[in-house]
Design a protein around this motif. Sequence first.
Motif: not given
Length: 114
Positions: A59-70
């Motif tokens: 969940g942290t990996v997915v959230r970080l990528l989402d927040r970075r707009l990747v």
Amino acid sequence: MTFVSYFPGRGTLREQAYFEGKADGKAEGMAEGKAEGRAEGMAEGKAEGAAEALAMAAGTVVRLLDRRLVPLPDDARERITACTDLDVLARWLDRAFNVQSVDELFAEDTPPTP
């Protein structure tokens, strides 16, 4: 009317040993049951903890990528959330801070083609 049994051997050393053995067996069985239950509970707790750690890391990996707009296609999201290797998830989390695409995230995890 009260029925009283005076069977032979009542109140003897043999009867006393029988009742003590019965009590000891019951106590031993209860102790074994408690130990077995405790061991099963600990194993179940460890498994639940490991599953929670995996879910949190993914969940942290997915959230970080989402927040970075990747951009995160559904198949990549599924690959991340289905991962059961905490070391791989940790590696992806480290990479997620700098990558611009999921191809970069998974770059070193794909086997080289001949």
